[in-house]
Design a protein around this motif. Structure first.
Motif, PDB file in Angstrom:
ATOM      1  N   ILE A 101      -5.234  31.754  14.992  1.00  0.00           N
ATOM      2  CA  ILE A 101      -5.453  31.350  16.382  1.00  0.00           C
ATOM      3  C   ILE A 101      -5.626  32.581  17.266  1.00  0.00           C
ATOM      4  O   ILE A 101      -6.512  32.624  18.121  1.00  0.00           O
ATOM      5  CB  ILE A 101      -4.315  30.445  16.887  1.00  0.00           C
ATOM      6  CG1 ILE A 101      -4.331  29.112  16.134  1.00  0.00           C
ATOM      7  CG2 ILE A 101      -4.434  30.203  18.396  1.00  0.00           C
ATOM      8  CD1 ILE A 101      -3.116  28.237  16.372  1.00  0.00           C
ATOM      9  N   ALA A 148       1.864  27.583  18.399  1.00  0.00           N
ATOM     10  CA  ALA A 148       1.069  28.383  19.341  1.00  0.00           C
ATOM     11  C   ALA A 148       1.831  28.599  20.640  1.00  0.00           C
ATOM     12  O   ALA A 148       1.755  29.673  21.251  1.00  0.00           O
ATOM     13  CB  ALA A 148      -0.271  27.696  19.606  1.00  0.00           C
ATOM     14  N   VAL A 208      -6.003  22.982  21.418  1.00  0.00           N
ATOM     15  CA  VAL A 208      -5.136  22.844  20.265  1.00  0.00           C
ATOM     16  C   VAL A 208      -4.447  21.497  20.363  1.00  0.00           C
ATOM     17  O   VAL A 208      -4.034  21.067  21.449  1.00  0.00           O
ATOM     18  CB  VAL A 208      -4.110  23.999  20.149  1.00  0.00           C
ATOM     19  CG1 VAL A 208      -3.172  24.049  21.347  1.00  0.00           C
ATOM     20  CG2 VAL A 208      -3.324  23.917  18.855  1.00  0.00           C
ATOM     21  N   ILE A 248      -0.877  31.215  13.209  1.00  0.00           N
ATOM     22  CA  ILE A 248      -0.756  32.010  14.439  1.00  0.00           C
ATOM     23  C   ILE A 248      -1.714  33.193  14.407  1.00  0.00           C
ATOM     24  O   ILE A 248      -2.392  33.476  15.398  1.00  0.00           O
ATOM     25  CB  ILE A 248       0.701  32.466  14.656  1.00  0.00           C
ATOM     26  CG1 ILE A 248       1.607  31.245  14.864  1.00  0.00           C
ATOM     27  CG2 ILE A 248       0.827  33.431  15.818  1.00  0.00           C
ATOM     28  CD1 ILE A 248       1.147  30.297  15.961  1.00  0.00           C
ATOM     29  N   LEU A 269       0.524  31.821  22.888  1.00  0.00           N
ATOM     30  CA  LEU A 269      -0.937  31.814  22.813  1.00  0.00           C
ATOM     31  C   LEU A 269      -1.600  30.794  23.735  1.00  0.00           C
ATOM     32  O   LEU A 269      -2.812  30.843  23.915  1.00  0.00           O
ATOM     33  CB  LEU A 269      -1.381  31.558  21.371  1.00  0.00           C
ATOM     34  CG  LEU A 269      -1.009  32.650  20.362  1.00  0.00           C
ATOM     35  CD1 LEU A 269      -1.340  32.200  18.942  1.00  0.00           C
ATOM     36  CD2 LEU A 269      -1.732  33.945  20.708  1.00  0.00           C
TER      37      LEU A 269
END
Length: 189
Positions: free
Chosen positions: A110, A132, A123, A107, A137
């Protein structure tokens, strides 16, 4: 800030793979394959979990050399090899084809990659995408929903701690009754 998209073929009952990781139900038409290819070509960085990486890397790196490969498959294979990738895994120690391994906090990495300048990111892999998703995100969700019920398997979405409100930005129908929907995450102002 880079945009992060999570897109998959999915069954009508919400699975990206049936029991036993079976994805035979999700063979795309030529038109849908071209749509996915266009999305891949627009992606600046692909993020993969280990299982999806292992599946894709066992198939696409040399698929353009297959005598029965279509022009779109040849283009997809070459684009896949050339696109920068990050594989999030603590169990593999080597990844080829323009790929970097990352074994730390997925995390945090990313989020760091999203904060950089650069093209859009995608992703893939249920576990990585789910993490995510829970971290807030993901900016866009793409579902190519196939008209099949499989009754179980790997879900598109994990259990979430709260709602994620989305805005529909595109719908499109493909041969075979596949319906593509794209949603953007509604951010609070």
């Amino acid at each position: 800030m880079r945009k992060l998209t999570y897109g998959m073929n999915v069954t009508l009952d919400g699975y990206i793979a049936a029991a036993g990781d079976d994805i035979a139900w999700g063979v795309p038409s030529d038109e849908l394959f071209q749509w996915w290819l266009d999305q891949e070509k627009a992606t600046g960085l692909s993020l993969y979990g280990r299982r999806l990486w292992e599946t894709l890397s066992s198939y696409w790196p040399t698929f353009d050399q297959q005598p029965n490969a279509t022009p779109a498959e040849v283009e997809f294979a070459r684009n896949w090899r050339d696109t920068p990738k990050v594989v999030f895994s603590s169990t593999i120690d080597k990844a080829d084809w323009n790929t970097r391994l990352f074994s730390g906090d997925a995390i945090a990495e990313i989020a760091r990659l999203k904060a950089e300048d650069g093209g859009p990111m995608s992703v893939g892999g249920a576990t990585l995408a789910g993490a995510a998703m829970r971290a807030g995100l993901i900016d866009e969700y793409v579902l190519a929903t196939h008209p099949v019920l499989v009754g179980g398997g790997t879900p598109f979405s994990p259990a979430l701690d709260g709602w994620v409100n989305l805005d529909l930005v595109e719908t499109r129908t493909f041969p075979g009754g596949v319906v593509l929907t794209r949603y953007e995450t509604r951010r609070r102002a």
